[in-house]
Design an enzyme around this catalytic site. Structure first.
Site, PDB file in Angstrom:
ATOM      1  N   ARG A  91      25.302  67.597  58.915  1.00 26.88           N
ATOM      2  CA  ARG A  91      25.513  68.581  57.863  1.00 26.88           C
ATOM      3  C   ARG A  91      24.389  69.616  57.830  1.00 26.88           C
ATOM      4  O   ARG A  91      24.636  70.810  57.606  1.00 26.88           O
ATOM      5  CB  ARG A  91      25.570  67.848  56.522  1.00 26.88           C
ATOM      6  CG  ARG A  91      25.832  68.724  55.323  1.00 26.88           C
ATOM      7  CD  ARG A  91      25.423  68.007  54.022  1.00 26.88           C
ATOM      8  NE  ARG A  91      25.818  66.616  53.997  1.00 26.88           N
ATOM      9  CZ  ARG A  91      26.886  66.154  53.375  1.00 26.88           C
ATOM     10  NH1 ARG A  91      27.678  66.986  52.725  1.00 26.88           N
ATOM     11  NH2 ARG A  91      27.161  64.866  53.366  1.00 26.88           N
ATOM     12  N   CYS A 106      49.992  69.828  45.064  1.00 29.13           N
ATOM     13  CA  CYS A 106      50.625  69.205  43.908  1.00 29.13           C
ATOM     14  C   CYS A 106      49.767  68.048  43.391  1.00 29.13           C
ATOM     15  O   CYS A 106      50.196  66.895  43.346  1.00 29.13           O
ATOM     16  CB  CYS A 106      52.022  68.724  44.288  1.00 29.13           C
ATOM     17  SG  CYS A 106      53.037  68.323  42.861  1.00 29.13           S
ATOM     18  N   GLU A 107      48.543  68.360  43.012  1.00 28.21           N
ATOM     19  CA  GLU A 107      47.583  67.401  42.480  1.00 28.21           C
ATOM     20  C   GLU A 107      46.705  68.123  41.467  1.00 28.21           C
ATOM     21  O   GLU A 107      46.171  69.198  41.760  1.00 28.21           O
ATOM     22  CB  GLU A 107      46.678  66.828  43.583  1.00 28.21           C
ATOM     23  CG  GLU A 107      47.373  66.066  44.678  1.00 28.21           C
ATOM     24  CD  GLU A 107      47.812  64.679  44.256  1.00 28.21           C
ATOM     25  OE1 GLU A 107      47.315  64.188  43.224  1.00 28.21           O
ATOM     26  OE2 GLU A 107      48.667  64.099  44.946  1.00 28.21           O
TER      27      GLU A 107
END
Length: 461
Positions: free
Chosen positions: A317, A389-390
């Site tokens: 990262r 759809c959350e």
């Protein structure tokens, strides 16, 4: 559209989020080195306008500042000269990235047979690859041994037996490190804390498993036991956890030496070094990190009467994260009365948890800016939401954006280079965005955008 106007901090904002004096500012601690705005206020990365990149490669889009990535990789190679530095491929890996890492002189850490295949297909030297994983299959281990990877990090007793059997069949000797669980609780989210006892990785030092694993490896004629490895977690901003882990690892090495008269030559401290995602984050300087880790290990070695050993780390990262930017197109702007006295503005974009699940997965914080223009509108507290759809489909949970934000604007999210594309999915049959690398005067795709034909080709029904 009427500007959503507020001149004061919103009571819904978290304590760490400051009310900005300039919503157009790009904090250099968060954005890649090539990021700026042109005279029109358009975000540019290495001179390439965000709108032009999206016109060429689609929206959403990941943009990787190649010069930023290379500079961070080179800094780790330079500051940690004499150490073995393995780039953690799980953060983001493709053939181009494997070549950049190789050209920087770093090693590569892979966690699956497919990651290994990508690295090898890019010509990465196998002897500079280490292979991780808590459940490596027989096929994956065989492929790693046959390709000549430099190290296999063993994670359990069954794996030792599998490697021993495969190596015996090939009349080969395989270099291994034993991954240990140090019992150190890193100050990070539980999902990315990997040093405590109650988790799936490694051999426990406290429960005696680590010593048993070391003895099993050292007694095998087909395993070359090189040392021990740990990983205490991710997104860590200080070295205290590494101090505790190193002390326990060196104590284990001393105990092993006393039992076998063998001094282990390698100690891998893992990775997990944090980066700045928001203004509140302060990443450790790489030079300071090296000095602190070196002193930590030296103190532990002296304390237990051990000679010096070769040290290794695994940054991922901290190399690719700040180099990446996510670009999205705004579709809907919806003010919501979120409390009796405060409004939050939901800014819905054309991506979401399918292209960066970190916020939904463990409430990771990001920031964002309107990237296609400058604004003089007062800041409003916003939440950048996806189209899935959350209700938990959130990309940026808390950010101040200009009050005149509107459909068609471009929203840019910095520090998006790690674990965004790597964790991407096809939820709701979303298409994974492409990744374009940029240098001054050149932009080119390193992962193409998925198409509907790609999805349909997998559907054999």
């Amino acid at each position: 559209m009427t500007s959503l106007d507020t001149h004061q901090a919103n009571s819904l904002a978290p304590d760490w989020l400051d009310h900005p004096t300039d919503v157009n500012r790009l904090n250099p601690a968060i954005w890649p080195i090539g990021a700026d705005r042109d005279a029109d206020g358009m975000l540019r990365i290495q001179g390439h306008r965000a709108d032009n990149l999206m016109a060429s490669y689609g929206s959403p889009l990941y943009v990787m500042d190649e010069d930023d990535f290379r500079a961070r990789a080179a800094r780790f190679a330079r500051e940690f000269n004499g150490w073995q530095v393995y780039y953690a491929g799980k953060s983001f890996l493709c053939r181009a990235v494997a070549r950049w890492v190789n050209q920087a002189g770093l090693g590569l850490d892979v966690c699956s047979g497919n990651e290994l295949a990508v690295a090898l297909s890019a010509g990465f030297p196998p002897d500079r690859i280490e292979f991780h994983g808590n459940n490596k299959s027989v096929e994956e281990l065989a492929g790693a041994i046959d390709s000549g990877v430099g190290r296999i990090i063993v994670d359990c007793a069954e794996e030792i037996e599998r490697i021993e059997r495969l190596a015996a069949e090939r009349e080969a000797t395989v270099a291994v490190l034993v991954r240990v669980t140090t019992g150190v609780q890193a100050h990070t989210h539980d999902y990315i804390s990997t040093g405590h006892e109650d988790q799936k990785f490694g051999f426990s030092i406290q429960q005696g498993q680590a010593m048993a694993g070391l003895l099993a490896c050292s007694s095998s004629p087909h395993l070359d036991l090189r040392g021990i490895h740990c990983h205490i977690g991710s997104q860590i901003f200080d070295t205290e956890g590494f101090r505790q882990a190193a002390s326990r690892m060196v104590a284990l090495m001393a105990d092993f030496r006393d039992r076998t008269a063998v001094s282990l030559p390698e100690l891998n401290l893992g990775g997990g070094f944090g980066i700045a995602y928001t203004d509140r984050d302060t990443a450790l300087d790489v030079g300071c990190l090296r000095a602190q880790l070196a002193q930590i290990v030296q103190d532990a070695l002296v304390g237990y009467g051990l000679d010096s050993c070769r040290l290794a780390i695994e940054p991922g990262r901290s190399i690719c994260g700040p180099a990446g930017v996510g670009l999205y197109t705004v579709g809907v702007v919806k003010p919501v009365l979120a409390s009796e006295s405060a409004t939050r503005v939901y800014v819905s974009v054309d991506g979401g948890m399918s292209d960066n699940v970190r916020s939904a997965l463990y409430r990771a914080d990001y920031t964002a800016v309107v990237a296609n223009r400058r604004s003089t509108a007062a800041p409003v507290l916003a939440r950048v939401a996806g189209k899935h759809c959350e209700s938990g489909d959130i990309l940026v949970r808390d950010v101040y954006l200009p009050g005149d934000i509107r459909p068609g604007d471009i929203v840019a999210i910095p520090a998006d280079g790690a674990y965004a594309r790597s964790l991407a999915s096809n939820y709701n049959h979303a298409l994974k965005p492409g990744v374009v690398a940029v240098t001054p005067g050149h932009a080119y795709p390193i992962l193409r955008r998925e198409t509907l034909d790609d999805l349909l080709a997998l559907d054999v029904g």
